[in-house]
Design a protein around this motif. Structure first.
Motif, PDB file in Angstrom:
ATOM      1  N   SER A   1       0.862  -1.180   0.000  1.00  9.66           N
ATOM      2  CA  SER A   1       0.000   0.000   0.000  1.00  9.66           C
ATOM      3  C   SER A   1       0.900   1.231   0.000  1.00  9.66           C
ATOM      4  O   SER A   1       1.947   1.237   0.648  1.00  9.66           O
ATOM      5  N   PRO A   2       0.526   2.298  -0.708  1.00 13.28           N
ATOM      6  CA  PRO A   2       1.390   3.478  -0.751  1.00 13.28           C
ATOM      7  C   PRO A   2       1.339   4.362   0.487  1.00 13.28           C
ATOM      8  O   PRO A   2       2.093   5.346   0.552  1.00 13.28           O
ATOM      9  N   LEU A   3       0.504   4.055   1.467  1.00 13.76           N
ATOM     10  CA  LEU A   3       0.454   4.879   2.670  1.00 13.76           C
ATOM     11  C   LEU A   3       1.735   4.739   3.476  1.00 13.76           C
ATOM     12  O   LEU A   3       2.353   3.669   3.515  1.00 13.76           O
ATOM     13  N   GLU A   4       2.123   5.823   4.166  1.00 13.94           N
ATOM     14  CA  GLU A   4       3.431   5.902   4.808  1.00 13.94           C
ATOM     15  C   GLU A   4       3.725   4.732   5.734  1.00 13.94           C
ATOM     16  O   GLU A   4       4.837   4.181   5.733  1.00 13.94           O
ATOM     17  N   ARG A   5       2.747   4.341   6.532  1.00 16.85           N
ATOM     18  CA  ARG A   5       3.000   3.303   7.535  1.00 16.85           C
ATOM     19  C   ARG A   5       3.321   1.953   6.880  1.00 16.85           C
ATOM     20  O   ARG A   5       4.113   1.170   7.421  1.00 16.85           O
ATOM     21  N   CYS A   6       2.713   1.692   5.730  1.00 16.37           N
ATOM     22  CA  CYS A   6       3.019   0.454   5.013  1.00 16.37           C
ATOM     23  C   CYS A   6       4.363   0.547   4.308  1.00 16.37           C
ATOM     24  O   CYS A   6       5.124  -0.428   4.282  1.00 16.37           O
ATOM     25  N   VAL A   7       4.658   1.709   3.732  1.00 14.34           N
ATOM     26  CA  VAL A   7       5.939   1.886   3.058  1.00 14.34           C
ATOM     27  C   VAL A   7       7.080   1.747   4.065  1.00 14.34           C
ATOM     28  O   VAL A   7       8.093   1.101   3.791  1.00 14.34           O
ATOM     29  N   GLN A   8       6.928   2.322   5.260  1.00 12.98           N
ATOM     30  CA  GLN A   8       7.951   2.179   6.297  1.00 12.98           C
ATOM     31  C   GLN A   8       8.143   0.716   6.682  1.00 12.98           C
ATOM     32  O   GLN A   8       9.272   0.258   6.891  1.00 12.98           O
ATOM     33  N   THR A   9       7.048  -0.013   6.764  1.00 17.76           N
ATOM     34  CA  THR A   9       7.115  -1.438   7.090  1.00 17.76           C
ATOM     35  C   THR A   9       7.830  -2.203   5.986  1.00 17.76           C
ATOM     36  O   THR A   9       8.716  -3.030   6.240  1.00 17.76           O
ATOM     37  N   ALA A  10       7.439  -1.942   4.740  1.00 20.70           N
ATOM     38  CA  ALA A  10       8.064  -2.621   3.603  1.00 20.70           C
ATOM     39  C   ALA A  10       9.549  -2.296   3.523  1.00 20.70           C
ATOM     40  O   ALA A  10      10.375  -3.163   3.216  1.00 20.70           O
ATOM     41  N   GLN A  11       9.914  -1.059   3.794  1.00 17.60           N
ATOM     42  CA  GLN A  11      11.326  -0.671   3.748  1.00 17.60           C
ATOM     43  C   GLN A  11      12.136  -1.383   4.829  1.00 17.60           C
ATOM     44  O   GLN A  11      13.297  -1.763   4.593  1.00 17.60           O
ATOM     45  N   ALA A  12      11.537  -1.581   6.002  1.00 18.74           N
ATOM     46  CA  ALA A  12      12.234  -2.296   7.076  1.00 18.74           C
ATOM     47  C   ALA A  12      12.483  -3.747   6.694  1.00 18.74           C
ATOM     48  O   ALA A  12      13.526  -4.323   7.034  1.00 18.74           O
ATOM     49  N   ILE A  13      11.554  -4.349   5.988  1.00 15.57           N
ATOM     50  CA  ILE A  13      11.728  -5.723   5.510  1.00 15.57           C
ATOM     51  C   ILE A  13      12.783  -5.763   4.408  1.00 15.57           C
ATOM     52  O   ILE A  13      13.682  -6.610   4.410  1.00 15.57           O
TER      53      ILE A  13
END
Length: 241
Positions: free
Chosen positions: A55-67
């Motif tokens: 999802s492009p929302l910030e909280r998901c992008v931050q999660t994806a980036q951590a992975i």
């Protein structure tokens, strides 16, 4: 068949404050959420992901980036892993409910319908929950087919999204009516595992929050090949109570 990891974003400032964030921009992970997603990245460090769709929302992008940060920079196949964005994995459009306190919303007559008959819910100024489920299921099935076609049946990929989205996808995979999806729990930064076989989906795990996931790279039979309850040894991972 490919293996889909459904990953919810970590805890946010809105979660901590009891707000329904919806699609509000600027909602980010809080310190606990950042710790949660780092731990999820560690769980997946031993799994070579074929793709991460978010999802492009910030909280998901931050999660994806951590992975992504804990994935190999370059895999044996010579491909670099990046993030792909899909608006169909966005949070439900809660319309006029967005940004309100959950305590306030729980007094709205629509709240009881959301809990007991979500298939009948259309949020004022927003979308229907049935429409939310349809777009999310279509997205993950489309990406899953593309991953398998490109990387083979042993490929593992991740979709990073939101609680209601993941619950709706899991309900579909389980053959549950949307009206029962509130029975499913999906905690912050949790990982659920689905394999879409040619005859039916196989829900391998739901709402796991601890333990390495490198066992996902092992071959396993499709769901239509398992009889007598199956005899595949799957490590027990901690699930949210």
């Amino acid at each position: 068949m490919a293996t889909l990891l459904l990953i919810r974003h970590g805890r946010t400032t809105a979660n901590a404050g009891g707000l329904l964030a919806g699609r509000t921009p600027g909602v980010e992970l809080d310190e606990i959420g950042r710790r949660q997603v780092r731990a999820t990245g560690e769980r997946l460090a031993g799994v070579r992901l074929a793709g991460i769709v978010t999802s492009p929302l910030e909280r998901c992008v931050q999660t994806a980036q951590a992975i992504l940060a804990q994935q190999p920079v370059d895999g044996a196949d010579g491909l670099e892993l990046g993030l792909e964005f899909d608006d169909r994995l966005l949070e439900c459009d809660y319309g006029d409910w967005q940004g309100n306190a959950l305590k306030t919303l729980s007094a709205d007559p629509l709240w009881a319908t959301v809990q007991a008959q979500p298939s009948a819910v259309v949020f004022p100024g927003g979308e229907s929950m049935a429409g939310m489920q349809a777009r999310a299921v279509a997205a993950v099935r489309e990406h899953d087919a593309a991953v398998e076609a490109a990387h083979g049946h042993e490929a593992v990929w991740a979709a990073v999204s939101h609680g209601d989205i993941i619950k709706a996808v899991l309900a579909d995979a389980l053959g549950m009516h949307l009206d029962l999806f509130q029975r499913i729990s999906v905690g912050p930064a949790s990982v659920s595992v689905v394999r879409y076989g040619p005859k039916r989906p196989d829900v391998v795990a739901m709402n796991t929050e601890a333990g390495p996931l490198d066992w996902l790279t092992a071959s396993s039979p499709g769901p239509e090949e398992v009889v007598g309850g199956g005899d595949i040894a799957r490590p027990q991972t901690a699930a949210r109570p």
